[in-house]
Design an enzyme around this catalytic site. Structure first.
Site, mmCIF file in Angstrom:
data_model
loop_
_atom_site.group_PDB
_atom_site.id
_atom_site.type_symbol
_atom_site.label_atom_id
_atom_site.label_comp_id
_atom_site.label_asym_id
_atom_site.label_seq_id
_atom_site.Cartn_x
_atom_site.Cartn_y
_atom_site.Cartn_z
ATOM 1 N N LYS A 527 37.033 38.974 40.513
ATOM 2 C CA LYS A 527 38.003 39.529 39.557
ATOM 3 C C LYS A 527 38.895 38.379 39.100
ATOM 4 O O LYS A 527 38.878 37.324 39.719
ATOM 5 C CB LYS A 527 38.845 40.623 40.214
ATOM 6 N N LYS A 533 46.324 40.723 42.996
ATOM 7 C CA LYS A 533 44.978 41.064 43.458
ATOM 8 C C LYS A 533 44.700 40.500 44.853
ATOM 9 O O LYS A 533 43.732 40.875 45.501
ATOM 10 C CB LYS A 533 43.933 40.576 42.451
ATOM 11 N N THR A 635 37.834 48.300 37.643
ATOM 12 C CA THR A 635 36.512 48.816 37.284
ATOM 13 C C THR A 635 35.443 48.070 38.071
ATOM 14 O O THR A 635 34.346 48.572 38.243
ATOM 15 C CB THR A 635 36.231 48.671 35.775
ATOM 16 N N LYS A 639 31.703 49.219 39.834
ATOM 17 C CA LYS A 639 30.406 48.542 39.707
ATOM 18 C C LYS A 639 29.774 48.328 41.079
ATOM 19 O O LYS A 639 28.569 48.474 41.250
ATOM 20 C CB LYS A 639 30.573 47.210 38.978
HETATM 21 C C1 LIG Z 1 34.354 44.466 35.679
HETATM 22 C C2 LIG Z 1 34.804 43.106 35.366
HETATM 23 C C3 LIG Z 1 36.147 42.762 35.528
HETATM 24 C C4 LIG Z 1 37.179 43.712 36.090
HETATM 25 O O1 LIG Z 1 37.171 43.577 37.497
HETATM 26 P P1 LIG Z 1 38.350 44.209 38.386
HETATM 27 O O2 LIG Z 1 37.877 43.977 39.791
HETATM 28 O O3 LIG Z 1 38.417 45.653 38.055
HETATM 29 O O4 LIG Z 1 39.582 43.477 38.078
HETATM 30 C C5 LIG Z 1 36.541 41.472 35.223
HETATM 31 N N1 LIG Z 1 35.652 40.564 34.780
HETATM 32 C C6 LIG Z 1 34.343 40.855 34.627
HETATM 33 C C7 LIG Z 1 33.411 39.801 34.149
HETATM 34 C C8 LIG Z 1 33.872 42.138 34.903
HETATM 35 O O5 LIG Z 1 32.578 42.424 34.735
#
Ligand SMILES: *Cc1c(COP(=O)(O)O)cnc(C)c1O
Length: 792
Positions: A527, A533, A635, A639
């Site tokens: 992230k 974070k 998000t 995933k």
């Molecule tokens: C999904 C995604 C994010 C968001 O990640 P978080 O853990 O929700 O902050 C950021 N960068 C990329 C390339 C992503 O695919």
């Protein structure tokens, strides 16, 4: 794949050869990989253009929604488009017949990285879901000629360089010169040139549109200056114009950067408003009374909020609509999504800058502010209370206040986040307009984040469920629950995980030159780098684990690979220090025979969508450890879940909903909750933890005792100060022991392979509600009030 007529293999082959010839002047035998990539992409474009135009026509007949976003983190187009068109296998076969490797061709595509992180990726998932659901939604954004930046790691430090994503051309967009808009600033006029990107839905003829504006000068150069041999001056207007759509979030620590950002926001807002209004007038003429009946807009965060002021300016000044009537239309037209409660992210613009660039926009802001204040006075608010609502203060325009006042709906992006907005951050607004506030928990598209990035798992799911419908209706995954005690299914699930880990290991070897063992436990935190974070907490935990192994080489933990991926914003010094620290810890562990072969740390460089597509499927543990209350949704967490990976996280953002769906027993929730932090925050003293907890003391002392080398930058001392002298704002030390205990439990549980596989399966089978199809359906039903418009 049903319903949609597909290209046959012969026409794919002919298309590739034709485009190699006309675009690159080469035969198949001579073609370079990128030329093949262009040729297959153009072949697909040719195939879809008629349906695309049909879709636009169809959508224009009824009510439409517009998604306004400064970011779209699209990633690569080819693989996803082939999957969604149902052509992936055909193209793969054609390529095999031609002795080409489709995978290799996919890898030459540059990511369209027109975004920063989650907010930009959300926009990309949303427009794909809308296309799949045949919803009349158009995305508007900026065609940055360079995305954010490309990250490299040199000697453990992050370095940045330009991201020249257009170097091989851009097959996946069409420039529309006849739909150019002229944008006026007080000191310059520029062209906004639309580039339309097709957004191809899954298993549908509908093709939606993402319209990205590129900024260009009205004239290529000044002929007379050039003739006078003043070459630099001759192109300076052009460069100044092109700077506007050059990069995302230019450094704004100085005034020139602030002005550039403000120009960018106005540029794309103005172009989009003019475009929407022009289209409305073409059908409905000069009477704006039905405007909000046919049009609705969503502001993705505050970056496009200046659209409200520009919309008002056009209606009032150019279309001669009376101010209050125009404001009523705007109040029905706009909606606003809030993505964060971090104060520094709530945009405020200096009124001097606004006045300098577009004085009329400032007047309109004042007028809207007056309307708000009148309303508040009538409702009996006193002047003190009114101050907090003001859109314009003595020196600033507060964009969030503008968006909330004018917006018809205001939404947060996960249940907890929306509650915090209602009860704390925006409580004054919530009391004034409770009916505006809604929640829309974020989602991710299952096409890219499972079907495309994990074909092995996808095929297995289809086999188990006997249908591929889950790709369009993710709730069907719930049907996998019935295999929870089936040893064969559980074994196969873990075999697929092992295969994806092996693929990831090979990619990491190629990209980072680092060997990681696919039989080790893959613990992944990927992230953007931000203090909230808490990558630093993870790093300190690993450092402590290293000391524990040294102290007791018999400690029972599985061989573990800790994987980080994160870009630090170039001006964010502390975040860059954390990147260096993680790399120093990696080096320390690699250099010590006692830890080598037991734990390993790898920081993958240039984390982006295409890398993410390899990391999520190859994971054993999803690290989501933000300070409770700080991560609006997340998000990435979704995933991981969709790729059958348990969450290790705090009670924050969408983690809460993920764990509610898949069961607390199948995940690892630890740490202070929002209420705990509220109670603790006024008498929190991190130094007590330092004094009383020898493990904490040991890792923190390591920051400054010379064991780790920050190359004289002072980075590590800064981190030390953040934790001890600046009050540890993100409560790392308060959560340290709880983190450790939770991770020990992970290691303990992982020993029981069957139980672990059951946790993985429970996450997969309960991930249905995190499809962005579900989120988009809620936006359509509850905010936009639009319906599917299928192309026949
Ligand atoms: C999904 C995604 C994010 C968001 O990640 P978080 O853990 O929700 O902050 C950021 N960068 C990329 C390339 C992503 O695919």
């Amino acid at each position: 794949m049903k319903g949609v007529k597909k290209m046959d293999k012969q026409s794919i082959k002919e298309g590739v050869k034709r485009y190699l010839k006309v675009k690159h002047g080469v035969t198949l035998e001579e073609a370079k990989d990128y030329e093949i990539f262009n040729a297959i992409s153009l072949t697909i474009m040719e195939e879809i253009v008629d349906n695309w135009n049909e879709t636009s026509k169809r959508y224009n007949q009824g009510r439409m929604a517009y998604y306004l976003s400064a970011e779209y983190l699209m990633g690569r187009a080819l693989g996803n488009n082939l999957i969604n068109l149902g052509l992936y296998d055909e193209v793969k076969e054609v390529f095999n017949e031609l002795n080409l490797d489709l995978n290799k061709i996919e890898e030459v595509e540059e990511d369209a990285g027109l975004g920063n992180g989650g907010l930009g990726r959300l926009a990309a998932c949303f427009i794909e879901s809308a296309a799949t659901m045949e919803m009349p939604l158009v995305g508007y954004g900026i065609r940055y000629s360079n995305g954010l930046f490309k990250q490299n790691i040199e000697n453990g430090f992050q370095t940045e360089c330009e991201d020249n994503w257009l170097k091989y051309g851009d097959c996946w967009s069409i420039r529309k010169d006849d739909e150019v808009q002229i944008i006026t600033f007080s000191d310059m006029k520029v062209k906004a040139v639309p580039y339309d990107v097709p957004i191809i839905g899954y298993d549908t003829k509908n093709i939606n549109t993402l319209r990205l504006w590129q900024c260009e000068a009205l004239r290529e150069f000044d002929f007379n200056l050039f003739n006078n041999q003043q070459y630099i001056e001759a192109v300076s207007a052009r460069n100044k114009a092109e700077d506007i759509s050059r990069v995302l979030y230019p450094n704004d620590t100085a005034e020139a950067g602030k002005i550039l950002r403000l120009r960018q926001q106005y540029f794309f807002s103005s172009a989009s408003m003019k475009d929407i209004i022009k289209k409305y007038k073409a059908t409905y003429g000069n009477d704006f009374s039905d405007f909000a009946k046919y049009n609705v807009a969503q502001l993705n965060d505050t970056h496009p909020t200046i659209s409200i002021l520009e919309f008002m300016r056009i209606l009032v000044d150019e279309e001669k609509v009376e101010f209050n009537t125009a404001l009523d239309i705007a109040k029905k037209f706009f909606n606003y999504t809030n993505h964060t409660i971090l104060a520094e992210a709530l945009e405020k613009w200096d009124i001097r800058l606004i006045e300098r660039l577009f004085p009329r926009i400032l007047q309109i802001a004042y007028q809207i502010n007056d309307a708000l204040i009148n309303e508040l006075r009538q409702k009996g608010y006193d002047e003190g209370a009114i101050w907090n609502f003001r859109i314009v203060t003595n020196d600033q325009i507060r964009m969030a206040n503008l968006a909330i006042y004018v917006g018809s709906a205001v939404n947060g992006v996960a249940a907890l986040h929306t509650e915090i907005l209602k009860n704390k951050e925006l409580n004054n607004w919530y009391n004034l307009y409770p009916e505006k506030f809604q929640n829309k928990t974020n989602g991710i598209t299952p096409r890219r984040w499972l079907r495309l990035c994990n074909p092995e798992l996808s095929e297995f799911i289809t086999e188990l469920l006997g249908t591929e419908e889950w790709v369009k209706d993710l709730s069907i995954l719930k049907g996998l629950d019935k295999f929870k005690d089936n040893d064969e299914v559980l074994n196969n699930l873990m075999k697929i995980k092992r295969e994806k880990k092996a693929q990831l290991s090979a990619y990491i070897r190629q990209e980072e030159g680092v060997e990681v063992d696919p039989d080790s436990f893959f613990d992944i935190q990927i992230k953007r780098l931000h203090e909230y974070k808490r990558q630093l907490l993870n790093a300190l935990y690993i450092l402590d684990l290293y000391y524990r192994i040294k102290e007791n080489p018999n400690i029972e933990i599985p061989k573990t690979t800790f994987i980080f991926g994160a870009k630090a914003f170039p001006g964010y010094r502390r975040a860059k220090g954390i990147v260096k620290l993680i790399n120093e810890i990696a080096k320390l562990i690699d250099g010590d025979p006692i830890s080598v072969g037991r734990i390993k740390v790898v920081f993958v460089h240039n984390y982006r969508v295409s890398y993410a597509q390899k990391l999520f499927p190859g994971s054993d543990l999803s690290k989501q450890i933000s300070t409770a209350g700080k991560e609006a949704s997340g998000t990435g967490n979704m995933k991981f879940m969709l790729n059958a990976t348990p969450t290790f996280g705090t009670y924050d953002g969408a983690n809460i909903e993920i764990v509610n769906a898949s069961g607390e027993e199948n995940n690892y929730i630890f740490g202070l909750r929002v209420e705990d932090i509220e109670k603790l925050k006024n008498n929190y003293n991190p130094k007590e933890y330092y004094r009383n907890n020898p493990c904490i003391k040991r890792v923190i002392d390591t920051l400054i005792n010379g064991m780790l080398n920050d190359g004289g930058t002072g980075y590590f001392e800064d981190i030390y100060n953040a934790l001890l002298e600046e009050g540890d704002q993100y409560f790392l030390l308060a959560d340290f022991d709880l983190f450790k205990k939770a991770q020990d439990k992970v290691f303990e549980d992982y020993k029981d392979k069957k139980k672990w596989a059951q946790k993985c399966l429970a996450n997969l089978s309960n991930s249905g509600e995190f499809s962005s199809d579900r989120t988009i359906k809620q936006y359509c039903d509850e905010i936009w009030h639009i319906e599917p418009a299928k192309v026949q």
